[in-house]
Design a protein around this motif. Structure first.
Motif, PDB file in Angstrom:
ATOM      1  N   GLY A 276      17.533  32.245  56.681  1.00 53.43           N
ATOM      2  CA  GLY A 276      17.197  32.096  58.098  1.00 53.43           C
ATOM      3  C   GLY A 276      18.293  32.459  59.074  1.00 53.43           C
ATOM      4  O   GLY A 276      18.077  32.416  60.279  1.00 53.43           O
ATOM      5  N   MET A 277      19.496  32.775  58.575  1.00 55.30           N
ATOM      6  CA  MET A 277      20.523  33.220  59.515  1.00 55.30           C
ATOM      7  C   MET A 277      20.341  34.704  59.789  1.00 55.30           C
ATOM      8  O   MET A 277      20.169  35.498  58.865  1.00 55.30           O
ATOM      9  CB  MET A 277      21.922  32.962  58.936  1.00 55.30           C
ATOM     10  N   LYS A 278      20.360  35.076  61.069  1.00 59.66           N
ATOM     11  CA  LYS A 278      20.143  36.480  61.420  1.00 59.66           C
ATOM     12  C   LYS A 278      21.422  37.287  61.147  1.00 59.66           C
ATOM     13  O   LYS A 278      22.524  36.782  61.351  1.00 59.66           O
ATOM     14  CB  LYS A 278      19.786  36.580  62.904  1.00 59.66           C
TER      15      LYS A 278
ATOM     16  N   GLU B  79      30.175  40.775  53.368  1.00 60.26           N
ATOM     17  CA  GLU B  79      29.544  42.054  53.749  1.00 60.26           C
ATOM     18  C   GLU B  79      29.825  42.373  55.209  1.00 60.26           C
ATOM     19  O   GLU B  79      30.193  43.493  55.556  1.00 60.26           O
ATOM     20  CB  GLU B  79      28.027  41.991  53.512  1.00 60.26           C
ATOM     21  N   ALA B  80      29.645  41.362  56.063  1.00 57.13           N
ATOM     22  CA  ALA B  80      29.851  41.564  57.504  1.00 57.13           C
ATOM     23  C   ALA B  80      31.305  41.962  57.789  1.00 57.13           C
ATOM     24  O   ALA B  80      31.553  42.822  58.626  1.00 57.13           O
ATOM     25  CB  ALA B  80      29.491  40.299  58.264  1.00 57.13           C
ATOM     26  N   LEU B  81      32.246  41.345  57.078  1.00 59.84           N
ATOM     27  CA  LEU B  81      33.669  41.657  57.287  1.00 59.84           C
ATOM     28  C   LEU B  81      34.012  43.059  56.789  1.00 59.84           C
ATOM     29  O   LEU B  81      34.945  43.687  57.270  1.00 59.84           O
ATOM     30  CB  LEU B  81      34.545  40.631  56.553  1.00 59.84           C
ATOM     31  N   SER B  82      33.208  43.529  55.814  1.00 63.60           N
ATOM     32  CA  SER B  82      33.472  44.851  55.249  1.00 63.60           C
ATOM     33  C   SER B  82      32.686  45.947  55.986  1.00 63.60           C
ATOM     34  O   SER B  82      32.569  47.068  55.492  1.00 63.60           O
ATOM     35  CB  SER B  82      33.121  44.873  53.769  1.00 63.60           C
ATOM     36  N   GLY B  83      32.100  45.596  57.119  1.00 62.46           N
ATOM     37  CA  GLY B  83      31.401  46.582  57.938  1.00 62.46           C
ATOM     38  C   GLY B  83      29.990  46.897  57.490  1.00 62.46           C
ATOM     39  O   GLY B  83      29.385  47.875  57.904  1.00 62.46           O
ATOM     40  N   LYS B  84      29.439  46.054  56.606  1.00 68.34           N
ATOM     41  CA  LYS B  84      28.045  46.259  56.168  1.00 68.34           C
ATOM     42  C   LYS B  84      27.122  45.325  56.946  1.00 68.34           C
ATOM     43  O   LYS B  84      27.583  44.323  57.495  1.00 68.34           O
ATOM     44  CB  LYS B  84      27.911  45.974  54.673  1.00 68.34           C
ATOM     45  N   VAL B  85      25.819  45.650  56.951  1.00 68.67           N
ATOM     46  CA  VAL B  85      24.859  44.733  57.575  1.00 68.67           C
ATOM     47  C   VAL B  85      24.560  43.629  56.568  1.00 68.67           C
ATOM     48  O   VAL B  85      24.065  43.898  55.477  1.00 68.67           O
ATOM     49  CB  VAL B  85      23.557  45.467  57.986  1.00 68.67           C
ATOM     50  N   PRO B  86      24.887  42.394  56.925  1.00 69.02           N
ATOM     51  CA  PRO B  86      24.735  41.317  55.930  1.00 69.02           C
ATOM     52  C   PRO B  86      23.278  40.911  55.722  1.00 69.02           C
ATOM     53  O   PRO B  86      22.457  41.015  56.641  1.00 69.02           O
ATOM     54  CB  PRO B  86      25.529  40.176  56.551  1.00 69.02           C
ATOM     55  N   LYS B  87      23.006  40.436  54.517  1.00 65.13           N
ATOM     56  CA  LYS B  87      21.663  39.935  54.213  1.00 65.13           C
ATOM     57  C   LYS B  87      21.750  38.448  53.882  1.00 65.13           C
ATOM     58  O   LYS B  87      22.610  38.037  53.109  1.00 65.13           O
ATOM     59  CB  LYS B  87      21.075  40.681  53.015  1.00 65.13           C
ATOM     60  N   ALA B  88      20.884  37.656  54.495  1.00 63.11           N
ATOM     61  CA  ALA B  88      20.814  36.233  54.149  1.00 63.11           C
ATOM     62  C   ALA B  88      19.358  35.820  54.124  1.00 63.11           C
ATOM     63  O   ALA B  88      18.593  36.157  55.026  1.00 63.11           O
ATOM     64  CB  ALA B  88      21.592  35.410  55.161  1.00 63.11           C
ATOM     65  N   THR B  89      18.959  35.122  53.070  1.00 62.79           N
ATOM     66  CA  THR B  89      17.541  34.769  52.932  1.00 62.79           C
ATOM     67  C   THR B  89      17.221  33.412  53.547  1.00 62.79           C
ATOM     68  O   THR B  89      16.083  32.989  53.567  1.00 62.79           O
ATOM     69  CB  THR B  89      17.142  34.721  51.436  1.00 62.79           C
TER      70      THR B  89
ATOM     71  N   ILE C  63      25.724  36.471  61.770  1.00 62.31           N
ATOM     72  CA  ILE C  63      26.791  36.569  60.763  1.00 62.31           C
ATOM     73  C   ILE C  63      27.833  37.604  61.196  1.00 62.31           C
ATOM     74  O   ILE C  63      29.036  37.380  61.053  1.00 62.31           O
ATOM     75  CB  ILE C  63      26.201  36.900  59.370  1.00 62.31           C
ATOM     76  N   LEU C  64      27.362  38.717  61.785  1.00 63.50           N
ATOM     77  CA  LEU C  64      28.293  39.748  62.273  1.00 63.50           C
ATOM     78  C   LEU C  64      29.170  39.204  63.398  1.00 63.50           C
ATOM     79  O   LEU C  64      30.368  39.479  63.456  1.00 63.50           O
ATOM     80  CB  LEU C  64      27.521  40.984  62.763  1.00 63.50           C
ATOM     81  N   GLU C  65      28.567  38.413  64.277  1.00 63.47           N
ATOM     82  CA  GLU C  65      29.332  37.812  65.382  1.00 63.47           C
ATOM     83  C   GLU C  65      30.404  36.869  64.846  1.00 63.47           C
ATOM     84  O   GLU C  65      31.549  36.873  65.304  1.00 63.47           O
ATOM     85  CB  GLU C  65      28.392  37.048  66.329  1.00 63.47           C
ATOM     86  N   LEU C  66      30.017  36.071  63.847  1.00 59.04           N
ATOM     87  CA  LEU C  66      30.970  35.153  63.229  1.00 59.04           C
ATOM     88  C   LEU C  66      32.118  35.938  62.581  1.00 59.04           C
ATOM     89  O   LEU C  66      33.291  35.588  62.739  1.00 59.04           O
ATOM     90  CB  LEU C  66      30.244  34.284  62.194  1.00 59.04           C
ATOM     91  N   ALA C  67      31.765  37.027  61.890  1.00 54.76           N
ATOM     92  CA  ALA C  67      32.782  37.866  61.244  1.00 54.76           C
ATOM     93  C   ALA C  67      33.756  38.413  62.282  1.00 54.76           C
ATOM     94  O   ALA C  67      34.964  38.488  62.032  1.00 54.76           O
ATOM     95  CB  ALA C  67      32.119  39.007  60.482  1.00 54.76           C
ATOM     96  N   ASN C  68      33.233  38.786  63.446  1.00 51.64           N
ATOM     97  CA  ASN C  68      34.098  39.314  64.507  1.00 51.64           C
ATOM     98  C   ASN C  68      35.086  38.280  65.020  1.00 51.64           C
ATOM     99  O   ASN C  68      36.238  38.594  65.292  1.00 51.64           O
ATOM    100  CB  ASN C  68      33.245  39.834  65.676  1.00 51.64           C
ATOM    101  N   VAL C  69      34.623  37.032  65.149  1.00 49.88           N
ATOM    102  CA  VAL C  69      35.515  35.948  65.587  1.00 49.88           C
ATOM    103  C   VAL C  69      36.640  35.782  64.565  1.00 49.88           C
ATOM    104  O   VAL C  69      37.814  35.672  64.912  1.00 49.88           O
ATOM    105  CB  VAL C  69      34.737  34.616  65.755  1.00 49.88           C
ATOM    106  N   LEU C  70      36.264  35.777  63.282  1.00 52.75           N
ATOM    107  CA  LEU C  70      37.253  35.572  62.213  1.00 52.75           C
ATOM    108  C   LEU C  70      38.270  36.714  62.163  1.00 52.75           C
ATOM    109  O   LEU C  70      39.462  36.484  61.980  1.00 52.75           O
ATOM    110  CB  LEU C  70      36.550  35.431  60.861  1.00 52.75           C
ATOM    111  N   LYS C  71      37.776  37.937  62.341  1.00 56.51           N
ATOM    112  CA  LYS C  71      38.646  39.117  62.312  1.00 56.51           C
ATOM    113  C   LYS C  71      39.717  39.045  63.388  1.00 56.51           C
ATOM    114  O   LYS C  71      40.834  39.514  63.196  1.00 56.51           O
ATOM    115  CB  LYS C  71      37.811  40.373  62.563  1.00 56.51           C
TER     116      LYS C  71
ATOM    117  N   ARG D 160      28.856  35.520  50.517  1.00 58.00           N
ATOM    118  CA  ARG D 160      28.587  36.937  50.226  1.00 58.00           C
ATOM    119  C   ARG D 160      28.207  37.686  51.499  1.00 58.00           C
ATOM    120  O   ARG D 160      28.708  38.775  51.760  1.00 58.00           O
ATOM    121  CB  ARG D 160      27.463  37.060  49.187  1.00 58.00           C
ATOM    122  N   ALA D 161      27.303  37.088  52.303  1.00 50.31           N
ATOM    123  CA  ALA D 161      26.854  37.725  53.547  1.00 50.31           C
ATOM    124  C   ALA D 161      28.034  37.929  54.501  1.00 50.31           C
ATOM    125  O   ALA D 161      28.160  38.980  55.138  1.00 50.31           O
ATOM    126  CB  ALA D 161      25.769  36.881  54.199  1.00 50.31           C
TER     127      ALA D 161
END
Lengths: 131, 251
Positions: free
Chosen positions: B59-61, B47-57, B65-73, B43-44
């Motif tokens: 411990g992942m910042k 969110e990151a792939l859809s340009g939202k700030v992801p939330k994860a409870t 997650i945004l950096e990972l989404a960028n690699v995947l994109k 889910r997080a």
């Protein structure tokens, strides 16, 4: 006669995560009844501190038990550098599957990889046999 | 063709609850998440792939997650290798479906389920061709049924089976202990090239030829590629399919 037997060994709650391993798979295809297979499979890998807390030395036998069943397996320290207190690792096989609950919450798939159990040092002289 | 060749230009990312052998190879691209966090992680990442700030409870910042989404994109062609744990921990797979949809809005991404044993995919391909279903099919009477209630676990747990024909599998080893024990109460027939825990308790055991050694055959690899297997040595043992055919003839 050692003094050890008069010391109580503490019971410990652990979460067991299972996985597969290429060496175990190879041993399995050779023979499920080989010592190699049992030596690689009837093992629980524990965090260094957890071993200490449970009063365990490398290779001691432990009884792992929950509402699904009970098995005796060999305790070894995990090879992971990072500490993982409370979590233990076992390789997929009959030993760990004896601890898997039949409950599937309607999915038809049991929780093969998330097993809560209690562990104590075992007084048995060998691992559980399935032969 | 790639500028530096496929070997150099590929990126492998491991997401796992433990540092597996694969995770070690992935080095900095390894993300350890807690058990049962798969859905939240998917889910997080969506969110990151859809340009939202992801939330994860767990411990992942959000930045990670945004950096990972960028690699995947940035990938031109991506594949998710879904491990068995992902299937076991997600009663509802919609978070994975949403993740794949979000990825495919940006680039070309596919999912390949990993299986635990040789030719599991071959079995399911055949089952799908014949019934339109994967796993857990019941052939009661004229109709075929499909669903969790048809899983071997549920059937054995509720003691609905009064006999079992087991082909190339060792349920006594791979099923939850209590459920596997129910097999001992019913007549069992095992067809297998190997001696297994199940063949030891079986009423009838028929040794089959090893495909690719003692008989020819076909298998489907985890990536869906069909492999022709040839016979390597003479054997008087029969292939499992031939054994079943003979049984059908007798019936």
């Amino acid at each position: 006669m050692g003094f050890d037997q008069f010391l109580s060994s503490p019971e410990m709650e652990i979460l067991i995560i299972t996985h597969r391993d290429i060496f175990q798979s190879a041993a399995s295809s050779h023979s499920r009844f080989s010592d190699d297979y049992a030596n690689l499979t009837a093992i629980i890998r524990l965090d260094k501190q957890d071993m200490k807390k449970a009063g365990l030395k490398e290779g001691n036998l432990v009884a792992v038990e929950n509402s699904a069943g009970k098995v005796v397996v060999k305790a070894l320290q995990s090879t992971y550098e990072e500490p993982h207190p409370g979590t233990a690792y076992m390789l997929n096989g009959p030993w760990v599957n004896a601890l898997v609950s039949a409950e599937t919450s309607g999915t038809g798939v049991p929780a093969f990889k998330y097993i809560e159990a209690k562990m104590t040092k075992s007084k048995e002289s060998s691992i559980t046999s399935f032969e | 063709m790639r500028q530096r060749g496929w070997e150099e230009d590929r990126t492998a990312i491991a997401i796992d609850v433990r540092k597996s052998d694969t995770a070690i190879i992935c080095e900095d691209n390894f993300y350890q998440i807690p058990p049962k966090a798969d859905a939240e992680f998917a889910r997080a990442l969506t969110e990151a792939l859809s340009g939202k700030v992801p939330k994860a409870t767990f411990g992942m910042k959000p930045k990670e997650i945004l950096e990972l989404a960028n690699v995947l994109k940035k990938a031109e062609f991506g594949v998710i290798f879904a491990g068995l744990g992902l299937v076991y921990s997600m009663p509802d797979i919609s978070p994975m479906k949403n993740l794949l949809e979000a990825m495919n809005k940006k680039t070309d991404f596919h999912l390949m389920p990993m299986v635990g044993q040789y030719n599991m995919r071959g079995f399911n391909h055949t089952l799908f061709d014949k019934t339109g279903y994967i796993n857990r099919v019941s052939f009661e009477g004229e109709n075929t049924y499909h669903g969790p209630q048809c899983s071997v676990v549920e059937v054995l747990k509720e003691k609905r089976a009064d006999a079992a024909l087991i082909i190339g599998s060792d349920p006594l080893s791979s099923l939850p202990g209590r459920i596997a024990a129910n097999l001992k109460e019913i007549p069992t027939i095992v067809i297998d090239p190997c001696k297994t825990f199940t063949s030891q308790i079986a009423n009838v055991t028929i040794p089959a030829a090893v495909t690719g050694v003692e008989c020819k055959g076909e298998a489907i690899r985890m990536d869906g590629v069909k492999v022709e297997l040839t016979q390597m040595r003479k054997s008087d043992k029969m292939a499992d399919a031939d054994i079943i055919e003979k049984i059908m003839e007798a019936i």
